[in-house]
Design a protein around this motif. Structure first.
Motif, mmCIF file in Angstrom:
data_model
loop_
_atom_site.group_PDB
_atom_site.id
_atom_site.type_symbol
_atom_site.label_atom_id
_atom_site.label_comp_id
_atom_site.label_asym_id
_atom_site.label_seq_id
_atom_site.Cartn_x
_atom_site.Cartn_y
_atom_site.Cartn_z
ATOM 1 N N LYS A 169 15.130 4.333 -3.328
ATOM 2 C CA LYS A 169 14.166 4.414 -2.242
ATOM 3 C C LYS A 169 14.103 3.081 -1.509
ATOM 4 O O LYS A 169 14.318 2.027 -2.101
ATOM 5 C CB LYS A 169 12.772 4.776 -2.777
ATOM 6 C CG LYS A 169 12.647 6.189 -3.303
ATOM 7 C CD LYS A 169 11.205 6.495 -3.690
ATOM 8 C CE LYS A 169 11.062 7.939 -4.145
ATOM 9 N NZ LYS A 169 9.660 8.277 -4.470
ATOM 10 N N LYS A 170 13.794 3.142 -0.232
ATOM 11 C CA LYS A 170 13.623 1.945 0.579
ATOM 12 C C LYS A 170 12.136 1.605 0.644
ATOM 13 O O LYS A 170 11.302 2.457 0.946
ATOM 14 C CB LYS A 170 14.169 2.153 1.998
ATOM 15 C CG LYS A 170 15.655 2.492 2.058
ATOM 16 C CD LYS A 170 16.513 1.336 1.591
ATOM 17 C CE LYS A 170 17.990 1.649 1.750
ATOM 18 N NZ LYS A 170 18.859 0.566 1.246
ATOM 19 N N GLY A 171 11.812 0.348 0.382
ATOM 20 C CA GLY A 171 10.406 -0.087 0.412
ATOM 21 C C GLY A 171 10.014 -0.600 1.784
ATOM 22 O O GLY A 171 9.751 -1.798 1.948
ATOM 23 N N TYR A 172 9.967 0.295 2.764
ATOM 24 C CA TYR A 172 9.647 -0.110 4.132
ATOM 25 C C TYR A 172 8.320 -0.854 4.204
ATOM 26 O O TYR A 172 8.167 -1.803 4.981
ATOM 27 C CB TYR A 172 9.586 1.114 5.048
ATOM 28 C CG TYR A 172 10.873 1.873 5.165
ATOM 29 C CD1 TYR A 172 11.839 1.490 6.082
ATOM 30 C CD2 TYR A 172 11.129 2.991 4.366
ATOM 31 C CE1 TYR A 172 13.030 2.198 6.205
ATOM 32 C CE2 TYR A 172 12.321 3.699 4.475
ATOM 33 C CZ TYR A 172 13.264 3.295 5.387
ATOM 34 O OH TYR A 172 14.449 3.996 5.498
ATOM 35 N N GLU A 173 7.361 -0.416 3.399
ATOM 36 C CA GLU A 173 6.020 -1.006 3.450
ATOM 37 C C GLU A 173 5.964 -2.400 2.848
ATOM 38 O O GLU A 173 4.947 -3.100 2.973
ATOM 39 C CB GLU A 173 5.007 -0.095 2.737
ATOM 40 C CG GLU A 173 5.142 -0.033 1.226
ATOM 41 C CD GLU A 173 6.131 0.992 0.725
ATOM 42 O OE1 GLU A 173 5.898 1.548 -0.376
ATOM 43 O OE2 GLU A 173 7.144 1.247 1.422
ATOM 44 N N HIS A 174 7.056 -2.826 2.215
ATOM 45 C CA HIS A 174 7.108 -4.151 1.592
ATOM 46 C C HIS A 174 8.005 -5.106 2.365
ATOM 47 O O HIS A 174 8.447 -6.115 1.803
ATOM 48 C CB HIS A 174 7.588 -4.031 0.144
ATOM 49 C CG HIS A 174 6.747 -3.123 -0.695
ATOM 50 N ND1 HIS A 174 5.394 -3.330 -0.893
ATOM 51 C CD2 HIS A 174 7.064 -1.985 -1.382
ATOM 52 C CE1 HIS A 174 4.919 -2.373 -1.670
ATOM 53 N NE2 HIS A 174 5.895 -1.550 -1.965
ATOM 54 N N LEU A 175 8.273 -4.795 3.621
ATOM 55 C CA LEU A 175 9.111 -5.659 4.450
ATOM 56 C C LEU A 175 8.572 -7.089 4.439
ATOM 57 O O LEU A 175 7.387 -7.325 4.671
ATOM 58 C CB LEU A 175 9.149 -5.131 5.884
ATOM 59 C CG LEU A 175 9.943 -5.964 6.903
ATOM 60 C CD1 LEU A 175 11.435 -5.945 6.552
ATOM 61 C CD2 LEU A 175 9.711 -5.431 8.308
ATOM 62 N N SER A 176 9.449 -8.042 4.165
ATOM 63 C CA SER A 176 9.059 -9.446 4.098
ATOM 64 C C SER A 176 9.569 -10.176 5.332
ATOM 65 O O SER A 176 10.757 -10.108 5.657
ATOM 66 C CB SER A 176 9.632 -10.095 2.831
ATOM 67 O OG SER A 176 9.305 -11.466 2.775
ATOM 68 N N MET A 177 8.672 -10.867 6.018
ATOM 69 C CA MET A 177 9.022 -11.622 7.223
ATOM 70 C C MET A 177 8.443 -13.023 7.083
ATOM 71 O O MET A 177 7.244 -13.188 6.837
ATOM 72 C CB MET A 177 8.447 -10.944 8.468
ATOM 73 C CG MET A 177 8.941 -9.525 8.694
ATOM 74 S SD MET A 177 8.009 -8.675 10.007
ATOM 75 C CE MET A 177 6.454 -8.362 9.130
ATOM 76 N N GLU A 178 9.279 -14.038 7.259
ATOM 77 C CA GLU A 178 8.778 -15.408 7.146
ATOM 78 C C GLU A 178 7.834 -15.752 8.292
ATOM 79 O O GLU A 178 6.781 -16.350 8.084
ATOM 80 C CB GLU A 178 9.956 -16.388 7.120
ATOM 81 C CG GLU A 178 10.803 -16.308 5.851
ATOM 82 C CD GLU A 178 11.893 -17.353 5.827
ATOM 83 O OE1 GLU A 178 11.932 -18.182 6.758
ATOM 84 O OE2 GLU A 178 12.708 -17.342 4.882
ATOM 85 N N SER A 179 8.205 -15.392 9.497
ATOM 86 C CA SER A 179 7.399 -15.738 10.673
ATOM 87 C C SER A 179 6.521 -14.556 11.055
ATOM 88 O O SER A 179 6.708 -13.916 12.089
ATOM 89 C CB SER A 179 8.303 -16.138 11.836
ATOM 90 O OG SER A 179 9.305 -15.154 12.054
ATOM 91 N N ASP A 180 5.542 -14.259 10.198
ATOM 92 C CA ASP A 180 4.697 -13.085 10.403
ATOM 93 C C ASP A 180 3.281 -13.492 10.783
ATOM 94 O O ASP A 180 3.032 -14.633 11.213
ATOM 95 C CB ASP A 180 4.702 -12.216 9.146
ATOM 96 C CG ASP A 180 4.255 -13.000 7.901
ATOM 97 O OD1 ASP A 180 3.779 -14.149 8.040
ATOM 98 O OD2 ASP A 180 4.374 -12.452 6.787
ATOM 99 N N GLY A 181 2.351 -12.566 10.637
ATOM 100 C CA GLY A 181 0.960 -12.855 10.987
ATOM 101 C C GLY A 181 0.341 -13.918 10.111
ATOM 102 O O GLY A 181 -0.446 -14.759 10.592
ATOM 103 N N ASP A 182 0.683 -13.922 8.829
ATOM 104 C CA ASP A 182 0.149 -14.948 7.928
ATOM 105 C C ASP A 182 0.626 -16.335 8.333
ATOM 106 O O ASP A 182 -0.129 -17.316 8.243
ATOM 107 C CB ASP A 182 0.566 -14.657 6.476
ATOM 108 C CG ASP A 182 -0.186 -13.484 5.874
ATOM 109 O OD1 ASP A 182 -1.285 -13.159 6.376
ATOM 110 O OD2 ASP A 182 0.312 -12.893 4.905
ATOM 111 N N ALA A 183 1.885 -16.445 8.774
ATOM 112 C CA ALA A 183 2.409 -17.735 9.224
ATOM 113 C C ALA A 183 1.657 -18.227 10.461
ATOM 114 O O ALA A 183 1.344 -19.419 10.593
ATOM 115 C CB ALA A 183 3.907 -17.625 9.518
ATOM 116 N N LEU A 184 1.359 -17.311 11.368
ATOM 117 C CA LEU A 184 0.593 -17.673 12.562
ATOM 118 C C LEU A 184 -0.804 -18.147 12.190
ATOM 119 O O LEU A 184 -1.287 -19.161 12.715
ATOM 120 C CB LEU A 184 0.508 -16.482 13.505
ATOM 121 C CG LEU A 184 -0.380 -16.657 14.743
ATOM 122 C CD1 LEU A 184 0.119 -17.808 15.603
ATOM 123 C CD2 LEU A 184 -0.443 -15.367 15.548
ATOM 124 N N VAL A 185 -1.465 -17.441 11.290
ATOM 125 C CA VAL A 185 -2.818 -17.828 10.877
ATOM 126 C C VAL A 185 -2.814 -19.209 10.246
ATOM 127 O O VAL A 185 -3.737 -20.013 10.465
ATOM 128 C CB VAL A 185 -3.399 -16.770 9.908
ATOM 129 C CG1 VAL A 185 -4.680 -17.285 9.249
ATOM 130 C CG2 VAL A 185 -3.679 -15.477 10.660
#
Length: 216
Positions: A169-185
């Motif tokens: 199965k593909k874990g679409y909901e667990h996509l990891s992005m370095e430059s995401d909303g948490d990085a902006l915050v």
């Protein structure tokens, strides 16, 4: 077992669409669904910008879910939609797999009905009666849980295929992005702390001009 060629091309394109749909929803949740304190931080940083961004993200998610549940064809043109993939599954001769995905897709259509109403009446078009008579002709309410439920069904649909052919199965909901909303915050926290230090006269108000981004 290899995915048949007549299925794989559409399947791979849809996986990409669904991956980045989840990416945008993850960023939405990171920014607006983490805590009340985080929302306050966004408002203190740039309230108008983050209000517009919130509206754009939720609209985009609704429109994308609507596109994913479009018919296989519109007039003479194929749509990159789950229905197109479903039709190719059925034509591949795998009745068992196609039956399971058909049930999921029917449930997804029901779940996405409010999003499609919004898409057709307000987001992709400006229906006159809906716009001018918002009180007497209201659009359906949309909740975050409704989006979560629709995304779950999209994952279920694609993962039925993934499990059948690749046993995973593909874990679409667990996509990891370095430059995401948490990085902006994190950067916003630094910026607000800078303002605090200026107000406390710990650093000069124009100290930022010494940095490489002062003329950005």
């Amino acid at each position: 077992m290899s995915i048949p060629a007549q299925i794989q091309d559409v399947y791979e394109e849809l996986k990409t669409e669904v991956t980045w749909l989840h990416g945008r929803w993850i960023i939405y949740r990171q920014l607006y669904d983490k805590s009340e304190k985080r929302v306050q931080l966004l408002n203190e940083s740039a309230s108008a910008f983050f209000y517009i961004l919130q509206d754009l993200l939720i609209r985009d998610v609704q429109v994308t879910l609507s596109k994913l549940t479009d018919p296989a064809k519109t007039r003479d043109h194929d749509n990159l939609s789950l229905e197109l993939l479903q039709s190719r599954l059925q034509n591949s001769g795998n009745a068992e797999l196609a039956g399971r995905t058909r049930t999921i897709l029917d449930n997804l259509h029901s779940q996405c009905a409010p999003f499609r109403t919004w898409r057709n009446k307000r987001l992709a078009h400006l229906d006159l009666s809906t716009t001018m008579q918002a009180t007497t002709n209201p659009l359906p309410d949309i909740s975050r849980q409704m989006v979560e439920d629709a995304l779950q069904l999209v994952r279920d649909f694609l993962n039925e295929i993934e499990m059948y052919y690749n046993d995973e199965k593909k874990g679409y909901e667990h996509l990891s992005m370095e430059s995401d909303g948490d990085a902006l915050v994190a950067l916003l926290r630094y910026g607000l702390r800078y303002l605090e230090l200026v107000q406390e006269q710990v650093i000069s108000y124009d100290d930022f001009q010494n940095g490489k981004w002062h003329d950005a």
